[in-house]
Design a protein around this motif. Structure first.
Motif, PDB file in Angstrom:
ATOM      1  N   TYR A 107      35.738 -47.600  31.624  1.00  0.00           N
ATOM      2  CA  TYR A 107      34.722 -47.519  32.677  1.00  0.00           C
ATOM      3  C   TYR A 107      35.400 -47.767  34.019  1.00  0.00           C
ATOM      4  N   TRP A 108      35.276 -46.821  34.933  1.00  0.00           N
ATOM      5  CA  TRP A 108      35.798 -47.012  36.282  1.00  0.00           C
ATOM      6  C   TRP A 108      37.253 -47.509  36.264  1.00  0.00           C
ATOM      7  N   PHE A 109      38.058 -46.878  35.414  1.00  0.00           N
ATOM      8  CA  PHE A 109      39.499 -47.191  35.314  1.00  0.00           C
ATOM      9  C   PHE A 109      39.741 -48.608  34.789  1.00  0.00           C
ATOM     10  N   SER A 110      38.786 -49.176  34.078  1.00  0.00           N
ATOM     11  CA  SER A 110      38.946 -50.541  33.586  1.00  0.00           C
ATOM     12  C   SER A 110      38.056 -50.740  32.358  1.00  0.00           C
ATOM     13  N   VAL A 111      37.884 -52.002  31.976  1.00  0.00           N
ATOM     14  CA  VAL A 111      37.027 -52.323  30.840  1.00  0.00           C
ATOM     15  C   VAL A 111      35.569 -52.384  31.291  1.00  0.00           C
ATOM     16  N   PRO A 112      34.613 -52.213  30.375  1.00  0.00           N
ATOM     17  CA  PRO A 112      33.200 -52.400  30.731  1.00  0.00           C
ATOM     18  C   PRO A 112      32.939 -53.837  31.184  1.00  0.00           C
ATOM     19  N   ALA A 113      31.878 -54.023  31.948  1.00  0.00           N
ATOM     20  CA  ALA A 113      31.568 -55.333  32.527  1.00  0.00           C
ATOM     21  C   ALA A 113      31.444 -56.418  31.467  1.00  0.00           C
ATOM     22  N   ILE A 114      30.860 -56.094  30.313  1.00  0.00           N
ATOM     23  CA  ILE A 114      30.671 -57.112  29.287  1.00  0.00           C
ATOM     24  C   ILE A 114      32.008 -57.582  28.731  1.00  0.00           C
ATOM     25  N   MET A 115      33.000 -56.687  28.668  1.00  0.00           N
ATOM     26  CA  MET A 115      34.330 -57.093  28.210  1.00  0.00           C
ATOM     27  C   MET A 115      35.078 -57.831  29.321  1.00  0.00           C
TER      28      MET A 115
END
Length: 288
Positions: A107-115
């Protein structure tokens, strides 16, 4: 004589049990269990894991109630066994595991918010790192970790001349700044390029390739990072690379790593392929 089973932890972030990420997770569980692993899974969405780091993460009084500083307060709470139950449960899993796999959609070049919340809340100071114990001298230096993720973009979009730029640069903050910072030996990432746009047969082949890799995963060499010994680890020295090390790198065609490029071209695929040991990982002749 009984032999203690090995333990793997899969930190998993996807909303749908019918997703390709879920299929990737299931293959990892099946293959690792077949190898004798005890596999723990933190299904963050199913757990309703709280992403935001707040004062609720600490049980009891704060050390400095006038100015709440999350890092300091959670470090003291960890030392005194006063972190919230959900954090302590995840920390016990990390302690038990020799291998940690992060499974997620990019997500958005990174991990999802929950992770990202799991990273922020679980990898507390003291438990996962300290100024004295970081990078190759880190607390988790005897553990291995890796990213396994899906993308919406095709592989060509993440090449150095692709629209999204070099995937090695995208992965540097997560792999160096999070995993390696905590001491983990970081295995090359498992990247599933754009599975949503692949035919079913291709998705099946991707899963078969993952299963095959898992059979030899723990024999793989980790990615190369610049060891702490190359730096003056003092506030007076600014935690900067020793001048002698920089001098020794002058004749090399590439930088040391994706992040420590020293103004040179980046070493090819430094964050997606384990490289053979060479002079880039050698310790300097000078002493601290």
């Amino acid at each position: 004589m009984s032999i203690r089973s090995k333990t793997a932890l899969i930190v998993y972030a996807h909303q749908s049990p019918g997703s390709f990420n879920a299929a990737v997770r299931d293959v990892a569980m099946q293959e690792l269990e077949a190898q004798g692993y005890k596999v723990l899974v933190s299904d963050l969405h199913a757990m309703n894991f709280r992403a935001n780091a707040t004062q609720d993460d600490i049980i009891g009084d704060h050390k400095n109630p006038e100015l709440f500083q999350y890092g300091d307060e959670t470090m003291h709470a960890w030392m005194e066994g006063r972190l919230s139950d959900d954090i302590m449960a995840e920390q016990r899993k990390v302690e038990e595991a020799e291998l940690v796999i992060f499974q997620f959609p990019l997500y958005w070049f990174s991990v999802p918010a929950i992770m990202k919340g799991w990273i922020d809340r679980v990898l507390t100071q003291g438990f996962a790192f300290s100024l004295q114990k970081m990078y190759n001298n880190g607390i988790f230096k005897d553990k291995k970790a890796m990213l396994s993720f899906t993308t919406g973009a095709t592989q060509t979009m993440f090449r150095p001349d692709g629209i999204n730029g070099d995937i090695n640069i995208t992965l540097w903050p997560l792999q160096n700044g999070t995993l390696h910072f905590c001491g983990f030996q970081v295995l090359a990432p498992q990247i599933f390029w754009s599975p949503a746009h692949c035919p079913a047969a291709v998705r099946t082949a991707l899963l078969d390739g993952w299963r095959a890799r898992l059979k030899g995963l723990l024999t793989e060499k980790p990615l190369n990072f610049a060891p702490c010994e190359l730096f003056d680890l003092s506030f007076q020295g600014g935690f900067m690379m020793w001048p002698k090390v920089r001098e020794e790198r002058e004749s090399q065609p590439y930088g040391l790593t994706t992040g420590h490029h020293l103004g040179k071209p980046l070493p090819p695929d430094n964050q997606i392929t384990a490289q053979p040991a060479n002079e880039s990982s050698a310790k300097p002749a000078c002493k601290k």
